[in-house]
Design a protein around this motif. Structure first.
Motif, short mmCIF file in Angstrom:
data_model
loop_
_atom_site.label_atom_id
_atom_site.label_comp_id
_atom_site.label_asym_id
_atom_site.label_seq_id
_atom_site.Cartn_x
_atom_site.Cartn_y
_atom_site.Cartn_z
N ALA A 197 9.93 4.37 5.16
CA ALA A 197 11.36 4.45 4.48
C ALA A 197 11.59 3.21 3.54
CB ALA A 197 12.54 4.54 5.35
N GLU A 198 11.18 2.11 3.87
CA GLU A 198 11.12 0.68 2.91
C GLU A 198 10.37 1.13 1.83
OE1 GLU A 198 10.80 -4.07 3.07
OE2 GLU A 198 10.33 -2.71 4.95
N ALA A 199 9.43 1.82 1.63
CA ALA A 199 8.54 2.13 0.69
C ALA A 199 9.11 3.08 -0.12
CB ALA A 199 7.18 2.49 1.22
N GLY A 200 10.15 3.90 0.11
CA GLY A 200 10.81 4.93 -0.77
C GLY A 200 10.46 6.33 -0.23
N PHE A 201 9.68 6.59 0.82
CA PHE A 201 9.53 7.94 1.49
C PHE A 201 10.72 8.50 1.95
CE2 PHE A 201 5.37 6.40 0.90
CZ PHE A 201 4.74 7.39 0.45
N ILE A 202 10.97 9.89 1.80
CA ILE A 202 12.31 10.28 2.51
C ILE A 202 11.61 11.55 3.48
CG2 ILE A 202 13.70 10.03 0.56
CD1 ILE A 202 13.44 12.94 -0.33
N ASN A 203 12.69 11.89 4.35
CA ASN A 203 12.11 13.01 5.41
C ASN A 203 11.02 12.82 6.07
OD1 ASN A 203 14.34 14.61 4.42
ND2 ASN A 203 13.27 15.46 2.96
N CYS A 204 10.84 11.54 6.57
CA CYS A 204 9.81 11.07 7.36
C CYS A 204 9.60 11.54 8.73
CB CYS A 204 9.59 9.51 7.32
SG CYS A 204 9.74 8.84 5.54
N GLU A 205 8.38 11.82 9.08
CA GLU A 205 8.11 12.08 10.43
C GLU A 205 6.94 11.33 11.14
OE1 GLU A 205 7.70 16.62 11.16
OE2 GLU A 205 7.88 16.65 8.94
N ASN A 206 6.94 11.33 12.30
CA ASN A 206 6.02 10.26 13.06
C ASN A 206 5.56 11.29 14.44
OD1 ASN A 206 4.24 8.78 14.30
ND2 ASN A 206 5.59 7.06 14.82
N CYS A 207 4.30 11.75 14.50
CA CYS A 207 3.76 12.45 15.56
C CYS A 207 2.40 11.86 15.90
CB CYS A 207 3.66 13.98 15.37
SG CYS A 207 2.65 14.40 13.88
N THR A 208 2.06 12.21 17.15
CA THR A 208 0.61 11.47 17.73
C THR A 208 -0.25 12.83 18.26
OG1 THR A 208 1.43 11.33 19.94
CG2 THR A 208 2.04 9.37 18.33
N PHE A 210 0.83 -1.17 0.11
CA PHE A 210 0.18 0.11 0.02
C PHE A 210 0.95 1.28 -0.08
CE2 PHE A 210 -2.45 3.33 2.43
CZ PHE A 210 -3.47 3.19 1.51
N LEU A 211 1.86 1.16 0.87
CA LEU A 211 2.76 2.61 0.83
C LEU A 211 3.53 2.59 -0.41
CD1 LEU A 211 3.82 2.19 4.62
CD2 LEU A 211 2.51 4.03 3.79
N GLN A 212 4.04 1.65 -0.94
CA GLN A 212 4.76 1.69 -2.23
C GLN A 212 3.84 2.30 -3.17
OE1 GLN A 212 6.02 -2.40 -2.35
NE2 GLN A 212 8.05 -1.86 -1.74
N ASN A 213 2.70 1.71 -3.38
CA ASN A 213 1.72 2.33 -4.39
C ASN A 213 1.32 3.67 -3.84
OD1 ASN A 213 0.78 0.47 -6.44
ND2 ASN A 213 0.84 -0.86 -4.75
N CYS A 214 1.38 4.19 -2.70
CA CYS A 214 1.08 5.66 -2.33
C CYS A 214 2.39 6.44 -2.94
CB CYS A 214 1.02 5.77 -0.75
SG CYS A 214 -0.67 5.27 -0.21
N HIS A 215 3.59 5.75 -2.81
CA HIS A 215 4.73 6.36 -3.25
C HIS A 215 4.54 6.80 -4.84
CE1 HIS A 215 9.02 6.89 -4.28
NE2 HIS A 215 9.05 7.44 -3.38
N ARG A 216 4.22 5.73 -5.41
CA ARG A 216 4.05 5.53 -6.85
C ARG A 216 3.36 6.58 -7.44
NH1 ARG A 216 0.62 3.55 -10.24
NH2 ARG A 216 -0.49 2.48 -8.73
N VAL A 217 2.01 6.68 -6.84
CA VAL A 217 1.06 7.78 -7.40
C VAL A 217 1.46 9.13 -7.11
CG1 VAL A 217 -0.72 5.97 -7.42
CG2 VAL A 217 -0.64 7.66 -5.64
#
Length: 283
Positions: free
Chosen positions: A193-204, A134-141
């Protein structure tokens, strides 16, 4: 996700009418707001839009095109009804039931996806692979330089996902809890990151997924509209639901239900249910 398209559609079609009855109107919106922005004229997608509660906020950044997408026709109809009451002048609105795997590459400048990532398959042993696909396809589109904002359930690193939901008691309905613990990502940034995204953040955010005014009222569990607000209940079969309801009835009769709910909810320690993940596609 492709292994359970019919299940996914049916599940959400069946609860579309009641989905917003007890659900927090826009889970995590206070923390999300600074991230739900993009350059004017962008092509955007609300992927898994549900009833469209986040789209009015997305339209504030003046996209040129907005695709409201959900595999459930019932959810898309709810979104169309919501949008019919808003002024969308200047925005090309489209409504689709395609899965992200069916979308064209490099189509969007911005993707928002709320509370889909943990609901991609009915088979827990396939959950990690389904999330990555799913994440790889989000990155693709996404177009080069595009941004994705994806929310999922928060799982505390020092505890269990079920610590945050008083009714998800592993002592009472262990099978359903075990499945959901597998569905919620434990290290979502690594998956991004594995799906190809860069500069990733995680907040709650401190929001609960179920409206906090209804969340700790044990009698609400017997109401299908209440259960429709939390996808956890899809993992609770009829036998386990009866066990859960019987346990609540027994404690209510004994006068211990309020104490039980308070003790279970204390594990939440004020933490919310919403993890907010931001990732970018290299320009």
């Amino acid at each position: 996700m492709s292994d359970s398209k019919t299940d996914t559609r049916d599940q959400y079609d069946n609860k579309a009418k009641h989905y917003d009855t007890y659900r927090t109107p826009s889970p995590g919106i206070k923390t999300l707001e600074p991230h739900l922005t993009f350059p004017s004229g962008s092509a955007i997608c609300d992927l898994g839009c549900g009833t469209g509660v986040f789209i009015p906020k997305l339209l504030e950044s003046k996209p040129s095109a907005c695709e409201a997408n959900d595999p459930s026709e019932g959810m898309v109809k709810q979104t169309e009804e919501r949008m019919s009451k808003l002024d969308t002048t200047g925005v090309s609105m489209t409504y689709t039931t395609d899965f992200v795997q069916q979308m064209d590459s490099e189509k969007f400048d911005f993707i928002f996806c709320g509370q889909v990532l943990q609901n991609l398959t009915k088979e827990p042993e396939k959950a990690a692979a389904a999330r990555l696909d799913f994440l790889q396809n989000c990155h693709r589109v996404l177009k080069p330089g595009g941004k994705a904002v994806i929310t999922t359930r928060y799982a505390p690193p020092d505890g269990r996902w079920s610590d945050l939901y008083w009714y998800a008691d592993p002592e009472i309905i262990p099978n359903a809890v075990k499945k959901m613990e597998t569905m919620v990502p434990r290290d979502p940034l690594s998956e991004f990151a594995e799906a190809g995204f860069i500069n990733c953040e995680n907040c709650t955010d401190s929001d609960t997924v179920v409206n906090i005014d209804a969340f700790c009222h044990a009698e609400n569990v017997s109401n299908p509209a209440f259960r429709a607000a939390d996808s956890f209940w899809q993992w609770v079969d009829e036998a386990d639901l009866k066990t859960r309801l019987d346990s609540i009835a027994k404690m209510t009769e004994e006068g211990t239900i309020d104490e039980y709910v308070a003790a279970r909810d204390a594990k939440r320690a004020g933490r919310g249910h919403v993890a907010i993940l931001i990732g970018h596609k290299a320009a």
